[in-house]
Write a protein that holds these residues in place. Structure first.
Motif, PDB file in Angstrom:
ATOM      1  N   LYS A  96       8.160 -34.815 -21.443  1.00 17.99           N
ATOM      2  CA  LYS A  96       6.805 -34.367 -21.096  1.00 17.99           C
ATOM      3  C   LYS A  96       5.705 -35.299 -21.607  1.00 17.99           C
ATOM      4  O   LYS A  96       4.800 -35.660 -20.826  1.00 17.99           O
ATOM      5  CB  LYS A  96       6.578 -32.943 -21.595  1.00 17.99           C
ATOM      6  N   PRO A  97       5.695 -35.705 -22.861  1.00 16.32           N
ATOM      7  CA  PRO A  97       4.601 -36.601 -23.294  1.00 16.32           C
ATOM      8  C   PRO A  97       4.598 -37.942 -22.568  1.00 16.32           C
ATOM      9  O   PRO A  97       3.531 -38.525 -22.341  1.00 16.32           O
ATOM     10  CB  PRO A  97       4.871 -36.767 -24.791  1.00 16.32           C
ATOM     11  N   ILE A  98       5.759 -38.435 -22.207  1.00 20.06           N
ATOM     12  CA  ILE A  98       5.827 -39.700 -21.476  1.00 20.06           C
ATOM     13  C   ILE A  98       5.247 -39.535 -20.076  1.00 20.06           C
ATOM     14  O   ILE A  98       4.469 -40.370 -19.600  1.00 20.06           O
ATOM     15  CB  ILE A  98       7.296 -40.183 -21.400  1.00 20.06           C
ATOM     16  N   LEU A  99       5.592 -38.440 -19.425  1.00 17.35           N
ATOM     17  CA  LEU A  99       5.080 -38.180 -18.076  1.00 17.35           C
ATOM     18  C   LEU A  99       3.588 -37.880 -18.104  1.00 17.35           C
ATOM     19  O   LEU A  99       2.844 -38.310 -17.213  1.00 17.35           O
ATOM     20  CB  LEU A  99       5.853 -37.017 -17.444  1.00 17.35           C
ATOM     21  N   ASP A 100       3.150 -37.145 -19.120  1.00 14.21           N
ATOM     22  CA  ASP A 100       1.712 -36.856 -19.242  1.00 14.21           C
ATOM     23  C   ASP A 100       0.915 -38.145 -19.420  1.00 14.21           C
ATOM     24  O   ASP A 100      -0.168 -38.310 -18.842  1.00 14.21           O
ATOM     25  CB  ASP A 100       1.457 -35.924 -20.422  1.00 14.21           C
ATOM     26  N   LYS A 101       1.428 -39.046 -20.228  1.00  6.21           N
ATOM     27  CA  LYS A 101       0.740 -40.313 -20.459  1.00  6.21           C
ATOM     28  C   LYS A 101       0.646 -41.140 -19.182  1.00  6.21           C
ATOM     29  O   LYS A 101      -0.391 -41.760 -18.893  1.00  6.21           O
ATOM     30  CB  LYS A 101       1.470 -41.100 -21.543  1.00  6.21           C
ATOM     31  N   ALA A 102       1.720 -41.132 -18.396  1.00  4.48           N
ATOM     32  CA  ALA A 102       1.763 -41.974 -17.194  1.00  4.48           C
ATOM     33  C   ALA A 102       1.003 -41.349 -16.026  1.00  4.48           C
ATOM     34  O   ALA A 102       0.324 -42.053 -15.276  1.00  4.48           O
ATOM     35  CB  ALA A 102       3.216 -42.238 -16.798  1.00  4.48           C
ATOM     36  N   PHE A 103       1.119 -40.031 -15.870  1.00  4.39           N
ATOM     37  CA  PHE A 103       0.563 -39.382 -14.673  1.00  4.39           C
ATOM     38  C   PHE A 103      -0.579 -38.417 -14.980  1.00  4.39           C
ATOM     39  O   PHE A 103      -1.155 -37.832 -14.058  1.00  4.39           O
ATOM     40  CB  PHE A 103       1.668 -38.609 -13.935  1.00  4.39           C
ATOM     41  N   GLY A 104      -0.923 -38.231 -16.249  1.00  2.00           N
ATOM     42  CA  GLY A 104      -1.914 -37.209 -16.606  1.00  2.00           C
ATOM     43  C   GLY A 104      -3.289 -37.441 -16.020  1.00  2.00           C
ATOM     44  O   GLY A 104      -4.039 -36.493 -15.771  1.00  2.00           O
ATOM     45  N   SER A 105      -3.653 -38.687 -15.788  1.00  2.00           N
ATOM     46  CA  SER A 105      -4.993 -38.982 -15.258  1.00  2.00           C
ATOM     47  C   SER A 105      -5.021 -39.093 -13.735  1.00  2.00           C
ATOM     48  O   SER A 105      -6.056 -39.424 -13.147  1.00  2.00           O
ATOM     49  CB  SER A 105      -5.501 -40.298 -15.855  1.00  2.00           C
TER      50      SER A 105
ATOM     51  N   LEU B 240      -2.081 -38.888   1.363  1.00  2.00           N
ATOM     52  CA  LEU B 240      -0.715 -38.378   1.253  1.00  2.00           C
ATOM     53  C   LEU B 240      -0.209 -38.317  -0.182  1.00  2.00           C
ATOM     54  O   LEU B 240       0.525 -37.394  -0.543  1.00  2.00           O
ATOM     55  CB  LEU B 240       0.225 -39.253   2.090  1.00  2.00           C
ATOM     56  N   PHE B 241      -0.570 -39.306  -1.014  1.00  2.00           N
ATOM     57  CA  PHE B 241      -0.084 -39.340  -2.387  1.00  2.00           C
ATOM     58  C   PHE B 241      -1.055 -38.554  -3.263  1.00  2.00           C
ATOM     59  O   PHE B 241      -2.081 -39.077  -3.699  1.00  2.00           O
ATOM     60  CB  PHE B 241       0.027 -40.786  -2.879  1.00  2.00           C
ATOM     61  N   ARG B 242      -0.710 -37.288  -3.548  1.00  2.00           N
ATOM     62  CA  ARG B 242      -1.632 -36.388  -4.228  1.00  2.00           C
ATOM     63  C   ARG B 242      -0.889 -35.637  -5.327  1.00  2.00           C
ATOM     64  O   ARG B 242       0.216 -35.145  -5.111  1.00  2.00           O
ATOM     65  CB  ARG B 242      -2.235 -35.378  -3.251  1.00  2.00           C
ATOM     66  N   PRO B 243      -1.494 -35.483  -6.494  1.00  2.00           N
ATOM     67  CA  PRO B 243      -0.800 -34.781  -7.575  1.00  2.00           C
ATOM     68  C   PRO B 243      -0.555 -33.302  -7.276  1.00  2.00           C
ATOM     69  O   PRO B 243       0.464 -32.745  -7.684  1.00  2.00           O
ATOM     70  CB  PRO B 243      -1.737 -34.956  -8.775  1.00  2.00           C
ATOM     71  N   GLU B 244      -1.493 -32.651  -6.549  1.00  2.00           N
ATOM     72  CA  GLU B 244      -1.337 -31.208  -6.333  1.00  2.00           C
ATOM     73  C   GLU B 244      -0.230 -30.872  -5.335  1.00  2.00           C
ATOM     74  O   GLU B 244       0.198 -29.718  -5.246  1.00  2.00           O
ATOM     75  CB  GLU B 244      -2.668 -30.582  -5.881  1.00  2.00           C
ATOM     76  N   THR B 245       0.238 -31.866  -4.580  1.00  2.00           N
ATOM     77  CA  THR B 245       1.335 -31.599  -3.640  1.00  2.00           C
ATOM     78  C   THR B 245       2.620 -32.315  -4.048  1.00  2.00           C
ATOM     79  O   THR B 245       3.592 -32.304  -3.298  1.00  2.00           O
ATOM     80  CB  THR B 245       0.942 -32.051  -2.223  1.00  2.00           C
TER      81      THR B 245
ATOM     82  N   ILE C 222      -4.019 -48.115   5.869  1.00  2.00           N
ATOM     83  CA  ILE C 222      -2.933 -47.789   4.962  1.00  2.00           C
ATOM     84  C   ILE C 222      -3.468 -47.265   3.634  1.00  2.00           C
ATOM     85  O   ILE C 222      -2.949 -46.297   3.070  1.00  2.00           O
ATOM     86  CB  ILE C 222      -2.048 -49.035   4.731  1.00  2.00           C
ATOM     87  N   ARG C 223      -4.511 -47.877   3.133  1.00  2.00           N
ATOM     88  CA  ARG C 223      -5.110 -47.420   1.881  1.00  2.00           C
ATOM     89  C   ARG C 223      -5.637 -45.994   2.018  1.00  2.00           C
ATOM     90  O   ARG C 223      -5.491 -45.165   1.102  1.00  2.00           O
ATOM     91  CB  ARG C 223      -6.231 -48.368   1.459  1.00  2.00           C
ATOM     92  N   ASN C 224      -6.278 -45.696   3.143  1.00  2.00           N
ATOM     93  CA  ASN C 224      -6.788 -44.343   3.365  1.00  2.00           C
ATOM     94  C   ASN C 224      -5.658 -43.335   3.434  1.00  2.00           C
ATOM     95  O   ASN C 224      -5.744 -42.236   2.858  1.00  2.00           O
ATOM     96  CB  ASN C 224      -7.615 -44.301   4.647  1.00  2.00           C
ATOM     97  N   GLU C 225      -4.581 -43.665   4.174  1.00  2.00           N
ATOM     98  CA  GLU C 225      -3.451 -42.743   4.296  1.00  2.00           C
ATOM     99  C   GLU C 225      -2.774 -42.526   2.947  1.00  2.00           C
ATOM    100  O   GLU C 225      -2.336 -41.413   2.636  1.00  2.00           O
ATOM    101  CB  GLU C 225      -2.438 -43.292   5.304  1.00  2.00           C
TER     102      GLU C 225
ATOM    103  N   ALA D  54       4.418 -45.026 -12.141  1.00  2.00           N
ATOM    104  CA  ALA D  54       3.051 -44.509 -12.027  1.00  2.00           C
ATOM    105  C   ALA D  54       2.125 -45.555 -11.434  1.00  2.00           C
ATOM    106  O   ALA D  54       1.235 -45.235 -10.625  1.00  2.00           O
ATOM    107  CB  ALA D  54       2.551 -44.050 -13.394  1.00  2.00           C
ATOM    108  N   ASP D  55       2.304 -46.811 -11.818  1.00  2.00           N
ATOM    109  CA  ASP D  55       1.490 -47.881 -11.229  1.00  2.00           C
ATOM    110  C   ASP D  55       1.704 -47.950  -9.719  1.00  2.00           C
ATOM    111  O   ASP D  55       0.749 -48.058  -8.939  1.00  2.00           O
ATOM    112  CB  ASP D  55       1.862 -49.233 -11.859  1.00  2.00           C
ATOM    113  N   ALA D  56       2.953 -47.916  -9.310  1.00  2.00           N
ATOM    114  CA  ALA D  56       3.268 -48.052  -7.887  1.00  2.00           C
ATOM    115  C   ALA D  56       2.745 -46.869  -7.072  1.00  2.00           C
ATOM    116  O   ALA D  56       2.261 -47.038  -5.950  1.00  2.00           O
ATOM    117  CB  ALA D  56       4.782 -48.185  -7.703  1.00  2.00           C
ATOM    118  N   LEU D  57       2.826 -45.671  -7.644  1.00  2.00           N
ATOM    119  CA  LEU D  57       2.463 -44.472  -6.889  1.00  2.00           C
ATOM    120  C   LEU D  57       0.970 -44.167  -6.929  1.00  2.00           C
ATOM    121  O   LEU D  57       0.418 -43.663  -5.945  1.00  2.00           O
ATOM    122  CB  LEU D  57       3.245 -43.269  -7.426  1.00  2.00           C
ATOM    123  N   THR D  58       0.335 -44.430  -8.027  1.00  2.00           N
ATOM    124  CA  THR D  58      -1.067 -44.009  -8.179  1.00  2.00           C
ATOM    125  C   THR D  58      -2.046 -45.170  -8.202  1.00  2.00           C
ATOM    126  O   THR D  58      -3.240 -44.958  -7.991  1.00  2.00           O
ATOM    127  CB  THR D  58      -1.244 -43.183  -9.469  1.00  2.00           C
TER     128      THR D  58
END
Length: 233
Positions: free
Chosen positions: A115-124, A95-100, A88-91, A19-23
């Motif tokens: 599910k709770p682990i993923l919600d905690k990491a990516f929920g925000s 490109l990295f979007r939760p809805e897609t 690169i930051r703009n792209e 989650a850190d790397a992606l978001t």
């Protein structure tokens, strides 16, 4: 795509790092300068790789200069040289979007455990910029006759022979039939192209073919690197 394989006991910690790397990527100037310099060096080296040169020239001849499929996804010295870290930051934000995004988990873990682990990491995770609109024309120019394009490399010991021609897109209902056809023609060691050019004549270490089926366009490739003195044959 991004992926990882971890032991179950490390799943929660690994998801947090992902989650850190992606978001929340750091994208530091130091890292960017290092990666950009390495990539530019790789692009320079590719100019001395005959198979890469042939692939680039073939797609440009097939699609023309204006079609995105005509250009290498690695970029060129000119296009990559223009990129800045802010680009690169703009792209990344576009490109990295939760809805897609689609998150897949497979292994000895239940939905209730994951599910709770993923919600905690990516929920925000929230989108921070508008979606980029796709306006490129991906249609292939019309081809009415055979073209021969030569890239002259004096004293080369091998010749890269490469055929490129229009094919079918992935949505074509007959795509499985084309895959089977290519298995016979050039899709494996026992295929006709390899048996003829390598086994029967000894012109090359190998020959093959494939259908490239994208959503916007499709094409067919057959190629071999042969000894220079048997190029004509």
């Amino acid at each position: 795509s991004a992926s990882m394989t971890v032991l179950k006991r490390n799943f929660e910690r690994a998801v947090s790092l992902a989650a850190d790397a992606l978001t929340r990527p750091r994208n530091t100037e130091e890292d960017w300068n290092r990666v950009k310099a390495l990539h530019l060096d790789e692009l320079k080296q590719q100019d001395d790789e005959p198979t890469i040169v042939a692939a680039r020239v073939g797609l440009r001849a097939l699609f023309g200069d204006s079609n995105p499929y005509a250009w290498p996804t690695d970029g060129t010295l000119e296009t990559v040289g223009r990129f800045s870290l802010s680009d690169i930051r703009n792209e990344q934000r576009i490109l990295f979007r939760p809805e897609t995004a689609t998150l897949l988990v497979a292994g000895d873990i239940t939905q209730e455990e994951a599910k709770p682990i993923l919600d905690k990491a990516f929920g925000s995770w929230q989108s921070s910029s508008p979606v980029a609109g796709g306006t490129d024309d991906l249609s292939m120019p019309k081809h009415d006759s055979l073209r021969v394009v030569i890239v002259d490399r004096p004293e080369a010991v091998q010749t890269v022979i490469r055929f490129v021609m229009p094919g079918i897109t992935y949505k074509d209902a007959s795509r499985i039939n084309y895959h089977l056809l290519n298995t016979l023609l050039g899709g494996g060691f026992t295929s006709r192209l390899n048996q003829n050019i390598r086994e029967q004549h000894g012109y090359s270490y190998g020959a093959g073919s494939r259908f490239v089926m994208q959503s916007g366009a499709g094409w067919f490739i057959a190629s071999s690197s042969v000894k220079a003195d048997v190029t004509g044959a």
